[in-house]
Write a protein that holds these residues in place. Sequence first.
Motif, PDB file in Angstrom:
ATOM      1  N   SER A  54       0.826  -1.200   0.000  1.00  0.00           N
ATOM      2  CA  SER A  54       0.000   0.000   0.000  1.00  0.00           C
ATOM      3  C   SER A  54       0.860   1.249   0.000  1.00  0.00           C
ATOM      4  O   SER A  54       0.589   2.213  -0.738  1.00  0.00           O
ATOM      5  CB  SER A  54      -0.920  -0.002   1.230  1.00  0.00           C
ATOM      6  OG  SER A  54      -1.647   1.205   1.331  1.00  0.00           O
ATOM      7  N   ALA A  55       1.916   1.250   0.807  1.00  0.00           N
ATOM      8  CA  ALA A  55       2.823   2.401   0.846  1.00  0.00           C
ATOM      9  C   ALA A  55       3.506   2.603  -0.499  1.00  0.00           C
ATOM     10  O   ALA A  55       3.640   3.740  -0.980  1.00  0.00           O
ATOM     11  CB  ALA A  55       3.862   2.215   1.948  1.00  0.00           C
ATOM     12  N   SER A  84      -3.375   1.207  -3.687  1.00  0.00           N
ATOM     13  CA  SER A  84      -2.925   1.568  -2.342  1.00  0.00           C
ATOM     14  C   SER A  84      -4.051   1.379  -1.325  1.00  0.00           C
ATOM     15  O   SER A  84      -3.845   0.790  -0.257  1.00  0.00           O
ATOM     16  CB  SER A  84      -2.448   3.022  -2.330  1.00  0.00           C
ATOM     17  OG  SER A  84      -2.065   3.407  -1.025  1.00  0.00           O
ATOM     18  N   LEU A  88      -4.204  -1.569   1.619  1.00  0.00           N
ATOM     19  CA  LEU A  88      -4.393  -1.158   3.012  1.00  0.00           C
ATOM     20  C   LEU A  88      -5.607  -1.842   3.615  1.00  0.00           C
ATOM     21  O   LEU A  88      -5.559  -2.337   4.749  1.00  0.00           O
ATOM     22  CB  LEU A  88      -4.549   0.359   3.072  1.00  0.00           C
ATOM     23  CG  LEU A  88      -4.807   0.957   4.458  1.00  0.00           C
ATOM     24  CD1 LEU A  88      -3.623   0.693   5.379  1.00  0.00           C
ATOM     25  CD2 LEU A  88      -5.071   2.463   4.362  1.00  0.00           C
ATOM     26  N   ALA A 143       2.285   2.815   5.447  1.00  0.00           N
ATOM     27  CA  ALA A 143       1.121   2.827   4.559  1.00  0.00           C
ATOM     28  C   ALA A 143       0.258   4.062   4.808  1.00  0.00           C
ATOM     29  O   ALA A 143      -0.150   4.759   3.863  1.00  0.00           O
ATOM     30  CB  ALA A 143       0.303   1.564   4.751  1.00  0.00           C
TER      31      ALA A 143
END
Length: 331
Positions: A54-55, A84, A88, A143
């Motif tokens: 996600s980050a 992303s 998450l 994230a």
Amino acid sequence: MSRAKALLVSAATLVFARRRRPTLKPGERERIVVPEAPAGYDAELVAIWLFLASAACAIGFVVVYALDRLPAHTQLLGLALGLSLAFLAAGLVVMAKRLVPNEELEEDYPEQEHTAEQERIAQVVEESGLTRRRLLLGALGAAGGSLGLALLAPAASLGPAIHMARFYLTPWRRGTRLVDEQNRPLRADEIEEKNFYTAFAEGADKERLPSSLVVVRLRRDQLDLPPGNAGFDADGIVAYSKICTHAGCAIALYRAPLFEPTDPKPALVCPCHYSTFDPSSGGTVTFGPAGRKLTMLPLEIDPKGFLRARGNFDEPVGPSWWGVRLKGPTT
């Protein structure tokens, strides 16, 4: 006093400690949280990798936003931000389903301080532990931080905030000649009333916004320049930046009165949003959404009759949001 039927202890927001073996050793307490059966995969690592993915996608969104000339730019932005958020969400689902236990302890609510129950709650917290606490929290923080940065990135489109000096550099200085689109120097006696001329700084890049001018001639009795622009005209010839102070469009229209007793007085007009400027009063706004006056360039006539700049613009060139950080143009 009424008694509560149950005390619900949820470890949804707690970070896990190390797992203990199910068999008791001398001095150990009996576990409250029953260890779950292995899921066939390391849920902690899965959650960590999902948060890191996600980050990475959020950072990719910022990179794609900065490189705005990539093919399928809009689609790449949507893909990066969507992935992303999806990664998450998946990481949070894994964390909630596999890593966060929910235990229910049924006890009567005591009338006095319940020290034993507090100890049992602390034991639940201790037994509901992660083996990679810092790594998981770091991945989750990365994230969240990267996604927040991605959501703030479009704010850069509201206006420049760094390297502002490049927006205020102009090619105009004392003695710079005015030339037309064919690089032919403009003579003062060629500028007629009720006509509209486009001029550029001699030797400058015509694509640069501060290079272009609009030039008109007015009768001397029509001029009503403010004190700050006194003497900016050259025998009734005035020059203004061609860039509208509303949104940076080009001033492309000139309204010259055909019958002066009834027609409005001369005006420079931007055709995009119809901001209208009065060339006789220093480029003041008379109509439209422009937030400030048109930038004026002081002129002079050299001994050979050519028009030259007598200095730099009186204000920064361009839309109003360019002029909020510096007081004037630079050369």
